[in-house]
Scaffold this motif. Structure first.
Motif, mmCIF file in Angstrom:
data_model
loop_
_atom_site.group_PDB
_atom_site.id
_atom_site.type_symbol
_atom_site.label_atom_id
_atom_site.label_comp_id
_atom_site.label_asym_id
_atom_site.label_seq_id
_atom_site.Cartn_x
_atom_site.Cartn_y
_atom_site.Cartn_z
ATOM 1 N N THR A 93 0.825 -1.209 0.000
ATOM 2 C CA THR A 93 0.000 0.000 0.000
ATOM 3 C C THR A 93 0.856 1.254 0.000
ATOM 4 O O THR A 93 0.604 2.199 -0.764
ATOM 5 N N TRP A 103 1.009 4.598 -2.557
ATOM 6 C CA TRP A 103 0.625 5.911 -2.049
ATOM 7 C C TRP A 103 1.823 6.857 -1.973
ATOM 8 O O TRP A 103 1.733 8.018 -2.396
ATOM 9 N N THR A 110 -7.638 -0.028 -0.690
ATOM 10 C CA THR A 110 -6.928 1.222 -0.396
ATOM 11 C C THR A 110 -6.207 1.767 -1.627
ATOM 12 O O THR A 110 -6.210 2.972 -1.869
ATOM 13 N N VAL A 111 -5.581 0.881 -2.402
ATOM 14 C CA VAL A 111 -4.894 1.332 -3.617
ATOM 15 C C VAL A 111 -5.907 1.743 -4.675
ATOM 16 O O VAL A 111 -5.718 2.732 -5.405
ATOM 17 N N LEU A 129 -6.969 5.234 -4.130
ATOM 18 C CA LEU A 129 -6.012 6.199 -4.675
ATOM 19 C C LEU A 129 -6.298 6.440 -6.155
ATOM 20 O O LEU A 129 -6.258 7.583 -6.634
#
Length: 282
Positions: free
Chosen positions: A126, A130, A191-192, A195
């Motif tokens: 992750t 990010w 989570t990615v 982004l």
């Protein structure tokens, strides 16, 4: 005006990929002997070599110079290095192929401590996406070749470590029973993917380097960034869906094998018990 779409035959990358492919093919052929009860399948060879080709496409093909001019192509390069190539290469391995190195792998995992833990792989994967998409670092990677190489090393390392826990044919510290692998994967893909959504719907371009590039293929800086974010988000969703299906099938297969082992054990115990039972006198 057309972007530079030349091939880049970097000697170090070419030599490394050819060497990896040669070692694998030699080991694959050596493992397919009549005395080996579980020889590696042909499809393992094919997916490994496809993984090598994906690495070559990301690092040697026009994708590399195009990534220095078009943000969307830079994103394509990222997902190839982080997900596609590591997945294919790891799927090419079997226990038989890794047998000469299995003890060393276990030794390394033991000595590595928390670095070999699945939780670290989640954070590393992750953070790799990010952190490297912070504008200052992204611009630096696009402008300086040394920083760009470091970015590639980070993505490849994070991808291999992350997918090794899910797909490795030898045991890792990730429990592969039940929902654990799915939770492990969702914790990164969501989570990615988020982004990617942020980049897709950002109201203005945030990467100065690409703002100063010509509008290749009719893409403005904002639309180029939106396309790059969409590529990231869609790729994460596709990989997540395919991986969940693969993990579900593997879970069912392992459950069936466990049931078969339990049945064979019960049959042996029943036969042993019958052998110990004294015959009844007539």
């Amino acid at each position: 005006m057309s972007p530079d779409a030349s091939w880049n035959f970097a000697p170090g990358v070419v030599i490394a990929l050819v060497l990896y492919a040669a070692i694998y093919v030699w080991r694959w052929r050596a493992s397919r002997t009549p005395t080996e009860p579980h020889p590696p399948e042909v499809w393992r060879l094919l997916v490994f070599l496809l993984g090598i080709l994906v690495f070559a496409a990301a690092l040697l093909s026009p994708i590399d110079p195009l990534g220095e001019q078009i943000l969307a192509m830079h994103m394509v390069q990222h997902v190839l290095l982080l997900d596609v190539a590591p997945i294919l290469v790891i799927l090419g391995f079997t226990k038989v192929l890794l047998r000469p190195a299995t003890r060393r792998i276990h030794w390394f995992e033991t000595r590595a401590g928390w670095l070999a833990a699945p939780l670290f792989a989640v954070f590393f994967y992750t953070a790799a996406m990010w952190v490297w998409h912070i504008p200052a670092l992204y611009n630096a990677a696009a402008e300086h070749s040394g920083v760009h190489v470091l970015e590639h090393i980070t993505f490849v390392s994070a991808g291999f470590l992350y997918w090794w826990h899910l797909l490795s044919p030898v045991s890792t510290r990730l429990r592969r029973e039940g929902m654990t692998p799915i939770v492990y994967m969702l914790s990164t893909k969501v989570t990615v993917g988020f982004l990617g959504i942020l980049l897709t719907f950002a109201p203005e371009a945030i990467y100065e380097f690409y703002e100063n590039q010509p509008e290749f293929w009719g893409l403005s800086p904002t639309s180029d960034q939106a396309l790059a974010g969409a590529i990231m988000a869609v790729e994460q969703a596709l990989v997540m869906g395919i991986a969940i299906a693969f993990l579900f099938v593997r879970m069912l297969s392992e459950a069936d094998k466990a049931d078969e082992r339990a049945e064979r054990l019960a049959d042996r115990e029943a036969e042993q018990a019958a052998g110990r039972t004294p015959a009844t006198k007539s």
